[in-house]
Enzyme design. Structure first.
Site, PDB file in Angstrom:
ATOM      1  N   GLU A 138      37.619  25.058 -12.078  1.00  0.00           N
ATOM      2  CA  GLU A 138      36.593  24.770 -13.080  1.00  0.00           C
ATOM      3  C   GLU A 138      35.381  25.688 -12.930  1.00  0.00           C
ATOM      4  O   GLU A 138      34.892  26.269 -13.897  1.00  0.00           O
ATOM      5  CB  GLU A 138      36.136  23.311 -12.966  1.00  0.00           C
ATOM      6  N   ASP A 183      39.889   1.039  17.223  1.00  0.00           N
ATOM      7  CA  ASP A 183      41.030   1.261  16.335  1.00  0.00           C
ATOM      8  C   ASP A 183      40.923   2.558  15.542  1.00  0.00           C
ATOM      9  O   ASP A 183      41.919   3.247  15.309  1.00  0.00           O
ATOM     10  CB  ASP A 183      41.232   0.074  15.384  1.00  0.00           C
ATOM     11  N   ASN A 197      32.709   5.836   4.303  1.00  0.00           N
ATOM     12  CA  ASN A 197      32.933   6.270   5.669  1.00  0.00           C
ATOM     13  C   ASN A 197      33.745   7.569   5.659  1.00  0.00           C
ATOM     14  O   ASN A 197      34.684   7.705   4.885  1.00  0.00           O
ATOM     15  CB  ASN A 197      33.704   5.206   6.453  1.00  0.00           C
ATOM     16  N   LYS A 200      36.043  18.279  -5.131  1.00  0.00           N
ATOM     17  CA  LYS A 200      36.593  17.520  -6.247  1.00  0.00           C
ATOM     18  C   LYS A 200      35.930  16.139  -6.234  1.00  0.00           C
ATOM     19  O   LYS A 200      35.955  15.449  -5.223  1.00  0.00           O
ATOM     20  CB  LYS A 200      38.119  17.381  -6.079  1.00  0.00           C
ATOM     21  N   HIS A 201      35.328  15.757  -7.337  1.00  0.00           N
ATOM     22  CA  HIS A 201      34.642  14.468  -7.439  1.00  0.00           C
ATOM     23  C   HIS A 201      33.616  14.284  -6.312  1.00  0.00           C
ATOM     24  O   HIS A 201      33.559  13.233  -5.674  1.00  0.00           O
ATOM     25  CB  HIS A 201      35.645  13.324  -7.456  1.00  0.00           C
ATOM     26  N   ASP A 224      -5.844  23.685 -13.082  1.00  0.00           N
ATOM     27  CA  ASP A 224      -6.537  23.759 -14.365  1.00  0.00           C
ATOM     28  C   ASP A 224      -7.235  22.429 -14.654  1.00  0.00           C
ATOM     29  O   ASP A 224      -6.667  21.362 -14.441  1.00  0.00           O
ATOM     30  CB  ASP A 224      -5.519  24.068 -15.468  1.00  0.00           C
ATOM     31  N   ILE A 225      -8.461  22.499 -15.147  1.00  0.00           N
ATOM     32  CA  ILE A 225      -9.222  21.300 -15.509  1.00  0.00           C
ATOM     33  C   ILE A 225      -9.433  21.233 -17.024  1.00  0.00           C
ATOM     34  O   ILE A 225      -9.087  20.256 -17.680  1.00  0.00           O
ATOM     35  CB  ILE A 225     -10.585  21.279 -14.790  1.00  0.00           C
ATOM     36  N   ARG A 255      36.476   2.489   8.329  1.00  0.00           N
ATOM     37  CA  ARG A 255      36.604   3.792   8.980  1.00  0.00           C
ATOM     38  C   ARG A 255      38.056   4.058   9.401  1.00  0.00           C
ATOM     39  O   ARG A 255      38.509   5.205   9.389  1.00  0.00           O
ATOM     40  CB  ARG A 255      35.668   3.836  10.187  1.00  0.00           C
ATOM     41  N   ARG A 282      26.597  17.668 -22.976  1.00  0.00           N
ATOM     42  CA  ARG A 282      27.448  17.056 -24.011  1.00  0.00           C
ATOM     43  C   ARG A 282      27.554  15.554 -23.815  1.00  0.00           C
ATOM     44  O   ARG A 282      27.558  14.794 -24.763  1.00  0.00           O
ATOM     45  CB  ARG A 282      28.839  17.691 -23.987  1.00  0.00           C
ATOM     46  N   HIS A 341      25.982   8.064   0.915  1.00  0.00           N
ATOM     47  CA  HIS A 341      26.468   7.052  -0.012  1.00  0.00           C
ATOM     48  C   HIS A 341      26.318   7.497  -1.462  1.00  0.00           C
ATOM     49  O   HIS A 341      25.662   8.470  -1.744  1.00  0.00           O
ATOM     50  CB  HIS A 341      25.711   5.735   0.200  1.00  0.00           C
TER      51      HIS A 341
END
Length: 526
Positions: free
Chosen positions: A330, A480, A420, A277-278, A128-129, A440, A218, A526
């Site tokens: 929930e 490790d 990690n 969860k989270h 649209d113009i 890790r 809320r 992350h």
């Protein structure tokens, strides 16, 4: 700014004709002269409302296939002329320009046209113009002009006029001007995004984002934060398109977690359930049906699953609903639910049930955003998918068919776990999840510990990580982390590879008799 100004002349030109004739009838009853064009004028005339064609008002015919009809000084002068300004009023009188007090315009459906997959030329014709030009002009001159860009604002204008003898207040005009500029900004953002895609400019010089308010929340992550949910119009089944069948209003955290759960459940072709969860999964499983998948997902961490979000990639039947409602949940989100399942959920008044009508494509392109101070990061959605043919076996022992299947499942889950991330999977179900740790090794140990706790709760002789496979979202920088997985009982490992110490890690895997494959793809989150 004058507080109230009467509406004597209005220009109506809309693509969305919802509520048009009712609002126009109200204006006509108030004695307002109505100008209009094309289909809008026809709709009003068909309803018996007197209309003056813009072409008759300007003395200039509509032309160029409708591209030029409101682009005229009599239209824009009537909108932009400052009331009470002697110079403006004299110029308007000299050129026969009558003031326009109300502009009701919504735009060509560009976003909907693109969403339908229309071809290039059709999309161009739906830019649209004249509409944005009139909207912006009216919003700029909101001291005297009322601008309406959305049918849902008709009621507010009507109420204002009824309360003020056919006039609108400065407060309403200012509010509507803000709405108008937001609309044209979002419209231009949609066009610029589409154009960038047409020329394969993934990250253009200026990146525009537009959204429409779906819900004022809320509060945000915490009660002292304010929040709202905006939708962009992306054609992707999920939290933005879902119908909420029952339950109280969704919170900021509910929305965030539900989106994470549904995107994870979409990764799998077979029946799958993800419990979140989270924003992290506490259990994920595939199975012959969603009941089996839910039971196995819940077994991974039943303590954390309490009060969580459950996402399914199949329609819900009564058996699945009965199973899910055995503990407090929930939110449940799925593509659909039959009548019997809905009846089961209805007995749980606090449970929110969301139905999307479909599943998102995990391989589809898209972008994600992350806010930074003074800016934001944009990246392509992590739609990478590793298949069996992509895997490189790097150990002396070859993985079994079951180990390969479980490793691919584990690596898909890894994509949706905060880094990690370490994921243990056995027979298509998570049996240990370690998320969001700085080390890790710690992620691997936490996953092992959680598995041991779950085994105790179920009366099992040993943790389910024994005989499992393990996935890492990124390479093992040292041996490790792999040794921790071996200690937990894992028999096979899937990881991206690429560490300068890959040889050391491979050697450790061989010494422990593990099979290990490398994907060449990392899944940081992350």
């Amino acid at each position: 700014m004058t507080t109230t100004l009467p509406i004597r002349r209005a220009l109506l030109s809309v693509s969305d004709k919802a509520g048009l004739t009712e609002f126009a009838s109200f204006l006509a009853a108030q004695g307002v002269e109505i100008l209009s064009t094309g289909g809008t004028a026809k709709a009003m005339r068909d309803a018996g409302i007197a209309v003056i064609d813009v072409a008759d008002f300007t003395g200039f015919p509509e032309m160029l296939d409708g591209r030029v009809k409101t682009l005229h000084p009599k239209v824009h002068g009537g909108i932009l002329g400052i009331r009470g300004n002697a110079e403006h009023e004299a110029a308007m009188k000299d050129h026969g320009i009558a003031p326009i007090d109300l502009v009701v315009v919504n735009l060509y459906p560009f976003e909907a046209t693109v969403a339908k997959g229309a071809d290039f030329d059709t999309c161009i014709e739906n830019i649209d113009i004249g509409g944005p030009g009139m909207i912006r002009a009216a919003a700029k001159n909101h001291a005297a002009v009322t601008v309406v860009t959305d049918p849902e604002d008709y009621a507010a204008v009507k109420a204002d006029m009824e309360a003020n003898g056919g006039a609108t207040t400065a407060a309403l005009r200012t509010q509507l001007a803000a709405i108008a500029y937001a609309r044209t900004a979002a419209y231009d953002a949609a066009i610029s995004t589409w154009f960038a895609g047409q020329v394969s400019d993934e990250f253009p010089r200026r990146f525009a984002v537009g959204g429409r308010l779906k819900q004022t929340l809320r509060y945000g992550e915490n009660p002292h934060q304010k929040a709202a949910f905006y939708v962009t119009g992306e054609d992707r089944p999920g939290i933005a398109t879902a119908e909420q069948v029952q339950g109280k209003e969704l919170s900021y955290n509910n929305l965030n977690d539900t989106d994470a759960a549904f995107e994870l459940a979409a990764e799998f072709d077979e029946p799958a359930v993800a419990i979140i969860k989270h924003a992290n999964p506490c259990g994920v499983a595939v199975g012959g049906d969603v009941v089996a998948a839910y039971q196995r997902a819940l077994a991974c961490d039943p303590v954390s699953a309490f009060g969580g979000i459950v996402a399914l990639n199949r329609p819900i039947d009564a058996a699945a609903a009965e199973e899910i409602t055995k503990i407090f949940t929930e939110v449940v989100i799925a593509p659909d639910a039959d009548a019997e399942a809905r009846a089961v959920f209805a007995a749980k008044k606090n449970l929110r049930l969301l139905l999307t009508g479909g599943m998102p494509d995990p391989a589809a392109p898209g972008v994600t955003f992350k806010n930074l101070s003074g800016g934001f990061l944009v990246q392509s959605r992590d739609n990478g998918r590793v298949m069996a043919a992509d895997l490189k076996v790097v150990t002396q022992r070859q993985p079994s068919e079951q180990e390969l299947r479980d490793m691919l499942i584990a690596f898909r889950i890894c994509k949706h776990v905060k880094s990690n991330a370490i994921i243990y999977v056995k027979d298509g179900a998570t049996v240990g999840i370690g998320a969001g740790q700085m080390s890790r090794v710690d992620s691997s140990r936490i996953a092992s510990w959680k598995s041991a706790e779950a085994a105790k709760a179920q009366g099992l002789a040993q943790p389910q990580t024994v005989g499992s496979v393990v996935a890492s979202d990124a390479f093992f920088p040292f041996a490790d982390g792999l040794l921790a997985a071996a200690e937990a009982g894992a028999t096979a490992v899937i990881q991206p590879g690429g560490s300068m110490r890959d040889d050391e890690v491979i050697k450790a895997a061989d010494e422990k008799g593990l099979a290990m494959v490398m994907t060449g793809m990392r899944h940081f989150r992350h």
